[in-house]
Structure formats: C-alpha cells, structure tokens
Scaffold this motif. Sequence first.
Motif, short mmCIF file in Angstrom:
data_model
loop_
_atom_site.label_atom_id
_atom_site.label_comp_id
_atom_site.label_asym_id
_atom_site.label_seq_id
_atom_site.Cartn_x
_atom_site.Cartn_y
_atom_site.Cartn_z
N VAL A 297 -40.35 40.92 -13.12
CA VAL A 297 -39.87 40.64 -11.77
C VAL A 297 -38.41 41.08 -11.64
O VAL A 297 -37.56 40.68 -12.43
CB VAL A 297 -39.98 39.14 -11.43
N VAL A 298 -38.14 41.92 -10.64
CA VAL A 298 -36.79 42.39 -10.35
C VAL A 298 -36.16 41.46 -9.32
O VAL A 298 -36.76 41.19 -8.27
CB VAL A 298 -36.81 43.84 -9.83
N ASN A 299 -34.96 40.98 -9.61
CA ASN A 299 -34.23 40.09 -8.71
C ASN A 299 -32.88 40.71 -8.42
O ASN A 299 -32.13 41.03 -9.35
CB ASN A 299 -34.02 38.72 -9.38
N ASN B 204 -31.96 29.41 -8.32
CA ASN B 204 -32.35 28.40 -9.33
C ASN B 204 -33.86 28.34 -9.49
O ASN B 204 -34.37 28.24 -10.62
CB ASN B 204 -31.80 27.03 -8.94
N GLU B 205 -34.60 28.37 -8.39
CA GLU B 205 -36.05 28.35 -8.46
C GLU B 205 -36.58 29.56 -9.23
O GLU B 205 -37.51 29.44 -10.04
CB GLU B 205 -36.64 28.35 -7.04
N VAL B 206 -35.99 30.71 -8.95
CA VAL B 206 -36.41 31.94 -9.63
C VAL B 206 -36.15 31.83 -11.13
O VAL B 206 -37.02 32.12 -11.96
CB VAL B 206 -35.67 33.16 -9.05
N ILE B 207 -34.94 31.42 -11.49
CA ILE B 207 -34.55 31.35 -12.90
C ILE B 207 -35.44 30.38 -13.67
O ILE B 207 -35.76 30.62 -14.85
CB ILE B 207 -33.07 30.91 -13.02
N THR C 195 -21.00 25.55 -19.86
CA THR C 195 -21.68 24.62 -20.77
C THR C 195 -22.28 23.41 -20.07
O THR C 195 -22.80 22.51 -20.73
CB THR C 195 -20.70 24.14 -21.85
N ASP C 196 -22.24 23.38 -18.74
CA ASP C 196 -22.84 22.28 -17.98
C ASP C 196 -24.35 22.31 -18.15
O ASP C 196 -25.01 23.27 -17.73
CB ASP C 196 -22.46 22.40 -16.51
N GLU C 197 -24.92 21.28 -18.77
CA GLU C 197 -26.35 21.25 -19.03
C GLU C 197 -27.17 21.19 -17.74
O GLU C 197 -28.36 21.50 -17.75
CB GLU C 197 -26.70 20.06 -19.92
N ASP C 198 -26.55 20.78 -16.64
CA ASP C 198 -27.26 20.71 -15.37
C ASP C 198 -27.24 22.03 -14.61
O ASP C 198 -27.86 22.14 -13.56
CB ASP C 198 -26.64 19.61 -14.49
N ASP C 199 -26.51 23.00 -15.13
CA ASP C 199 -26.47 24.32 -14.50
C ASP C 199 -27.72 25.09 -14.94
O ASP C 199 -27.82 25.54 -16.08
CB ASP C 199 -25.21 25.07 -14.91
N VAL C 200 -28.67 25.23 -14.00
CA VAL C 200 -29.96 25.83 -14.34
C VAL C 200 -29.80 27.26 -14.82
O VAL C 200 -30.39 27.67 -15.82
CB VAL C 200 -30.90 25.79 -13.11
N VAL C 201 -28.99 28.04 -14.12
CA VAL C 201 -28.83 29.45 -14.48
C VAL C 201 -28.22 29.58 -15.87
O VAL C 201 -28.72 30.33 -16.72
CB VAL C 201 -27.95 30.18 -13.44
N GLU D 247 -42.02 34.64 -16.68
CA GLU D 247 -41.65 35.96 -16.15
C GLU D 247 -40.62 36.65 -17.04
O GLU D 247 -39.71 36.02 -17.57
CB GLU D 247 -41.07 35.82 -14.75
N LEU D 248 -40.76 37.96 -17.16
CA LEU D 248 -39.73 38.81 -17.74
C LEU D 248 -38.87 39.26 -16.57
O LEU D 248 -39.29 40.07 -15.75
CB LEU D 248 -40.36 40.00 -18.46
N GLN D 249 -37.67 38.70 -16.45
CA GLN D 249 -36.86 38.89 -15.25
C GLN D 249 -35.74 39.89 -15.46
O GLN D 249 -35.03 39.84 -16.47
CB GLN D 249 -36.27 37.56 -14.79
N VAL D 250 -35.56 40.76 -14.47
CA VAL D 250 -34.44 41.69 -14.41
C VAL D 250 -33.52 41.22 -13.29
O VAL D 250 -33.98 40.96 -12.17
CB VAL D 250 -34.91 43.13 -14.12
N HIS D 251 -32.24 41.11 -13.58
CA HIS D 251 -31.25 40.75 -12.57
C HIS D 251 -30.22 41.86 -12.48
O HIS D 251 -29.68 42.31 -13.50
CB HIS D 251 -30.58 39.41 -12.91
N GLY D 252 -29.96 42.34 -11.25
CA GLY D 252 -29.06 43.48 -11.10
C GLY D 252 -29.62 44.70 -11.81
O GLY D 252 -30.76 45.08 -11.60
N SER D 253 -28.78 45.34 -12.66
CA SER D 253 -29.24 46.40 -13.57
C SER D 253 -29.87 47.57 -12.83
O SER D 253 -31.01 47.96 -13.10
CB SER D 253 -30.23 45.81 -14.59
#
Length: 205
Positions: A5-7, A49-52, A76-82, A126-132
């Motif tokens: 999936v390309v994002n 966040n949903e995507v990640i 290092t925030d454990e609540d940061d989903v990304v 999913e195998l996710q592509v971001h940017g790139s």
Amino acid sequence: MSRLVVNTFVTLDGVMQAPGGPEEDRSGGFEHGGWIAPHFDDTAGAFINEVIERAGSFLLGRRTYEIFAGYWPHVTDEDDVVASRLNTLPKYVASRTLDKADWHNTTVIRDVPAEVAALKEQPGGELQVHGSGNLVQTLIEHDLVDAYNLLTFPVVLGTGKRLFPEGTTPGALRLTHTQTTGTGVVITSYERAGKPTYGTVGQDT
C-alpha cells in the motif's frame, strides 16, 4: 500474502515533493517545501494513525528512510502510534548506494522488483510505502502496488516531483474510501482494478 500500500501527501496538481518542511528535499531547485503545514489537522492525523495501525512492515526509499531515521527514533512516547510502529516493525530501505541501515529492524534491499515481490509473499499486515517517490515509480512499473491512500491538499505548486509523472504505467483504480477534512484536505483510498478500459461517451462499450 501482504498487500503493498502506497501512502502519500499530494498537491492538487500531483506534486509529492517535500511536504513536511522547506529543507526536506530541495533537489531540482524545489522551493516549496512544507506545503502541508497550514492544512494538516487532527482529522488527517487520525487517518494516518489508522493506516499505520494496519502495517506489518515498511518499505522506504533512501531519502525518505534518512528523513524518518533522523526523527522517529527520538520519539519515545509509547502512545504515539506512528512512532511505536515505525520504531519496532520491520523496515526495508531500497538503495543501491546505502551500505548499512542503523535504524532498528531495518534491512537494505538492492533488487527492488524481485525482493519486494518476495516480501509480498510473506504473511502479515500491509507492506506500507510512505513518500518515497522514486521507489513508488519503480513499484508501479513492475505492477507491485495493490492500493493507495492519498491525502490531496488544496495547493497547486506547478513544479516538483509528481506521484504520477509523464510515462507512468497506465492502470485502473477502484475507490474504496473518501472523506474531507475541515481544512480542505481530500482523503481517498483506491485499490488497483487491472488495466484501463476505453470507449466513447454516450455509446455502449
């Protein structure tokens, strides 16, 4: 099998270069970096966040990898989903020049078509592509992209690297999701639907 999936963030005229900041990518003399900043809101953030959360692994081009690796390991925030997903899940960086990748759980791949095809055969999310952007062009050329998540911003730049430049391999897509944020960002998701079909408007095909 895993879906690839390309994002990406794009302008209305399809530019995807340097969305996050002026110094992100000035190649080609690009001077418009940071164009998402006035429009990125909580709705767009929630969608990312949903995507990640659906990711099983990440595939990145060298430039995007270096930008991400310079930032996300320090969050290092454990609540940061990304941050939590990027810092822990397997990452693959496509590069012919990078000798090693120090970010935790990262592997360098050289033969993109063959190695990505093999990665897609593995089970998982999913195998996710971001940017790139350059990597995405290679993946499209070799028919490896299964779906797109596009965040289209109400900006026209006229110059810059485009998601689908002249010469992109033709393909048909099926819309699976759409929403609009309060700042005018249009979020759309598509799945590939084979080759384009053609006809004449007003005539049976």
